[in-house]
Design a protein around this motif. Structure first.
Motif, PDB file in Angstrom:
ATOM      1  N   MET A 110       0.822  -1.208   0.000  1.00  0.00           N
ATOM      2  CA  MET A 110       0.000   0.000   0.000  1.00  0.00           C
ATOM      3  C   MET A 110       0.855   1.257   0.000  1.00  0.00           C
ATOM      4  N   TYR A 111       1.894   1.297   0.840  1.00  0.00           N
ATOM      5  CA  TYR A 111       2.765   2.468   0.902  1.00  0.00           C
ATOM      6  C   TYR A 111       3.536   2.639  -0.408  1.00  0.00           C
ATOM      7  N   ALA A 112       3.979   1.532  -1.022  1.00  0.00           N
ATOM      8  CA  ALA A 112       4.724   1.622  -2.274  1.00  0.00           C
ATOM      9  C   ALA A 112       3.851   2.194  -3.394  1.00  0.00           C
ATOM     10  N   VAL A 113       2.619   1.687  -3.511  1.00  0.00           N
ATOM     11  CA  VAL A 113       1.720   2.177  -4.560  1.00  0.00           C
ATOM     12  C   VAL A 113       1.311   3.616  -4.293  1.00  0.00           C
ATOM     13  N   LEU A 114       1.040   3.949  -3.042  1.00  0.00           N
ATOM     14  CA  LEU A 114       0.637   5.311  -2.688  1.00  0.00           C
ATOM     15  C   LEU A 114       1.758   6.306  -2.963  1.00  0.00           C
ATOM     16  N   LEU A 115       2.972   5.960  -2.551  1.00  0.00           N
ATOM     17  CA  LEU A 115       4.121   6.828  -2.822  1.00  0.00           C
ATOM     18  C   LEU A 115       4.355   6.968  -4.312  1.00  0.00           C
ATOM     19  N   GLY A 116       4.215   5.868  -5.049  1.00  0.00           N
ATOM     20  CA  GLY A 116       4.407   5.922  -6.493  1.00  0.00           C
ATOM     21  C   GLY A 116       3.395   6.821  -7.178  1.00  0.00           C
ATOM     22  N   ALA A 117       2.131   6.712  -6.773  1.00  0.00           N
ATOM     23  CA  ALA A 117       1.088   7.538  -7.386  1.00  0.00           C
ATOM     24  C   ALA A 117       1.317   9.021  -7.108  1.00  0.00           C
ATOM     25  N   ILE A 118       1.665   9.359  -5.854  1.00  0.00           N
ATOM     26  CA  ILE A 118       1.882  10.762  -5.497  1.00  0.00           C
ATOM     27  C   ILE A 118       3.110  11.315  -6.213  1.00  0.00           C
ATOM     28  N   THR A 119       4.200  10.550  -6.204  1.00  0.00           N
ATOM     29  CA  THR A 119       5.438  11.017  -6.837  1.00  0.00           C
ATOM     30  C   THR A 119       5.265  11.206  -8.333  1.00  0.00           C
ATOM     31  N   LEU A 120       4.609  10.257  -8.977  1.00  0.00           N
ATOM     32  CA  LEU A 120       4.393  10.374 -10.425  1.00  0.00           C
ATOM     33  C   LEU A 120       3.443  11.517 -10.757  1.00  0.00           C
ATOM     34  N   GLY A 121       2.476  11.781  -9.880  1.00  0.00           N
ATOM     35  CA  GLY A 121       1.590  12.912 -10.107  1.00  0.00           C
ATOM     36  C   GLY A 121       2.331  14.234 -10.049  1.00  0.00           C
ATOM     37  N   ILE A 122       3.219  14.372  -9.048  1.00  0.00           N
ATOM     38  CA  ILE A 122       4.032  15.589  -8.960  1.00  0.00           C
ATOM     39  C   ILE A 122       4.960  15.700 -10.161  1.00  0.00           C
ATOM     40  N   LEU A 123       5.548  14.573 -10.574  1.00  0.00           N
ATOM     41  CA  LEU A 123       6.451  14.582 -11.727  1.00  0.00           C
ATOM     42  C   LEU A 123       5.720  14.992 -13.000  1.00  0.00           C
ATOM     43  N   ALA A 124       4.525  14.455 -13.204  1.00  0.00           N
ATOM     44  CA  ALA A 124       3.747  14.819 -14.398  1.00  0.00           C
ATOM     45  C   ALA A 124       3.391  16.296 -14.384  1.00  0.00           C
ATOM     46  N   THR A 125       3.063  16.833 -13.205  1.00  0.00           N
ATOM     47  CA  THR A 125       2.730  18.252 -13.092  1.00  0.00           C
ATOM     48  C   THR A 125       3.932  19.130 -13.413  1.00  0.00           C
ATOM     49  N   VAL A 126       5.097  18.750 -12.885  1.00  0.00           N
ATOM     50  CA  VAL A 126       6.309  19.534 -13.117  1.00  0.00           C
ATOM     51  C   VAL A 126       6.706  19.486 -14.586  1.00  0.00           C
ATOM     52  N   LEU A 127       6.697  18.295 -15.176  1.00  0.00           N
ATOM     53  CA  LEU A 127       7.085  18.161 -16.581  1.00  0.00           C
ATOM     54  C   LEU A 127       6.132  18.919 -17.493  1.00  0.00           C
ATOM     55  N   ASN A 128       4.844  18.864 -17.177  1.00  0.00           N
ATOM     56  CA  ASN A 128       3.865  19.542 -18.021  1.00  0.00           C
ATOM     57  C   ASN A 128       3.975  21.058 -17.897  1.00  0.00           C
ATOM     58  N   SER A 129       4.265  21.560 -16.691  1.00  0.00           N
ATOM     59  CA  SER A 129       4.353  23.009 -16.485  1.00  0.00           C
ATOM     60  C   SER A 129       5.641  23.596 -17.050  1.00  0.00           C
ATOM     61  N   THR A 130       6.693  22.787 -17.147  1.00  0.00           N
ATOM     62  CA  THR A 130       7.971  23.269 -17.683  1.00  0.00           C
ATOM     63  C   THR A 130       8.086  23.089 -19.189  1.00  0.00           C
ATOM     64  N   GLY A 131       7.064  22.510 -19.810  1.00  0.00           N
ATOM     65  CA  GLY A 131       7.087  22.330 -21.262  1.00  0.00           C
ATOM     66  C   GLY A 131       7.833  21.106 -21.729  1.00  0.00           C
ATOM     67  N   ALA A 132       8.214  20.204 -20.812  1.00  0.00           N
ATOM     68  CA  ALA A 132       8.947  19.002 -21.203  1.00  0.00           C
ATOM     69  C   ALA A 132       8.067  17.998 -21.938  1.00  0.00           C
ATOM     70  N   THR A 133       6.754  18.185 -21.877  1.00  0.00           N
ATOM     71  CA  THR A 133       5.834  17.270 -22.557  1.00  0.00           C
ATOM     72  C   THR A 133       5.369  17.835 -23.903  1.00  0.00           C
ATOM     73  N   ASP A 134       6.137  18.788 -24.461  1.00  0.00           N
ATOM     74  CA  ASP A 134       5.851  19.371 -25.780  1.00  0.00           C
ATOM     75  C   ASP A 134       4.466  19.998 -25.853  1.00  0.00           C
ATOM     76  N   GLY A 135       4.105  20.725 -24.786  1.00  0.00           N
ATOM     77  CA  GLY A 135       2.838  21.445 -24.791  1.00  0.00           C
ATOM     78  C   GLY A 135       1.609  20.569 -24.679  1.00  0.00           C
ATOM     79  N   TYR A 136       1.750  19.371 -24.136  1.00  0.00           N
ATOM     80  CA  TYR A 136       0.601  18.462 -24.002  1.00  0.00           C
ATOM     81  C   TYR A 136      -0.423  19.050 -23.039  1.00  0.00           C
ATOM     82  N   ASN A 137      -1.680  19.014 -23.430  1.00  0.00           N
ATOM     83  CA  ASN A 137      -2.779  19.515 -22.613  1.00  0.00           C
ATOM     84  C   ASN A 137      -3.609  18.322 -22.139  1.00  0.00           C
ATOM     85  N   TYR A 138      -3.479  17.995 -20.856  1.00  0.00           N
ATOM     86  CA  TYR A 138      -4.168  16.816 -20.340  1.00  0.00           C
ATOM     87  C   TYR A 138      -5.687  16.983 -20.347  1.00  0.00           C
TER      88      TYR A 138
END
Length: 240
Positions: free
Chosen positions: A127-155
């Motif tokens: 449970m802790y591994a999946v929860l940490l993974g989901a939170i970390t990946l969510g923050i990573l996706a937010t950072v990458l999307n806001s910095t333009g690393a996702t080529d302007g992808y609009n979720y």
């Protein structure tokens, strides 16, 4: 594979969530608990638990708005796309960091406090591994999307539309197939977490004590100086 991941797996996850929750409520009602370890250690718990729970509350609210509210609705009320993303990134980052910090403190507490570590269930590790993974990946996706690393992808034009199509039982899985990897991994960990909820301590989120509001009153008697033995006996109900 895209069809299985984005067209079939979400329904399997929801089926496991519903079936497991119904089973726990029917056959393991007294097992639905947080398995609190507050008696073993409370200092770190007082810091990590509020951070995690309030952070997750705002994370969930942010996901509800971002996934279920179409872009046309925010445009209709005069919220520009830039203003929406600025608000979403700022509030989402704060909530995500708070939730990540809270779960980090709780995991550290589990590892460093011997009594709490002994009280840890086998399901807690997953449970802790999946929860940490989901939170970390969510923050990573937010950072990458806001910095333009996702080529302007609009979720809101991809992930959000796909998510709403699931409710219509007609998943547009091609939209998720074209999403950046960070978003895909975040979604996979999210559905894994949904499926895991009934089979871990996370199921306590559904244990709302509604009956407590309608239970009979509990009558307490005030302790008087001299004790009960020195009081003259009375018949029937004694009004306090």
């Amino acid at each position: 594979m895209d069809l299985l991941l984005w067209g079939v797996l979400p329904y399997v996850s929801v089926a496991l969530l519903v079936a497991g929750t119904v089973w726990r409520g029917r056959y393991d009602r007294f097992g639905i608990t947080t398995h609190s370890s507050q008696l073993h250690e409370s200092r770190l718990l007082r810091i990590g638990s509020p951070l995690f729970h309030f952070g997750m509350l705002f994370v969930v609210l942010g996901h509800v708005v971002g996934l279920l509210v179409p872009m046309e609705w925010t445009d209709a009320v005069g919220i520009s796309d830039h203003a929406y993303h600025l608000m979403a990134v700022s509030t989402g980052a704060v909530a995500g960091v708070a939730a990540a910090a809270g779960i980090g403190i709780l995991v550290y507490r589990r590892l460093r406090v011997p009594a709490v570590r002994r009280a840890t269930l086998k399901s807690d590790h997953l449970m802790y591994a999946v929860l940490l993974g989901a939170i970390t990946l969510g923050i990573l996706a937010t950072v990458l999307n806001s910095t333009g690393a996702t080529d302007g992808y609009n979720y809101r034009e991809g992930v959000s539309v796909w998510f709403r199509s699931l409710f219509a039982l007609s998943p547009d899985w091609g939209l998720m197939a074209g999403a950046p990897l960070a978003f895909k991994l975040h979604v996979l960990f999210g559905f894994a977490l949904f499926a895991l909820i009934p089979y871990s301590r996370l199921v306590h989120m559904f244990a709302v004590p509604v009956r407590y509001l309608f239970r009979p009153f509990v009558v307490y008697r005030r302790r008087r100086p001299g004790g009960i033995a020195n009081r003259a006996p009375k018949r029937g109900w004694e009004r306090v």
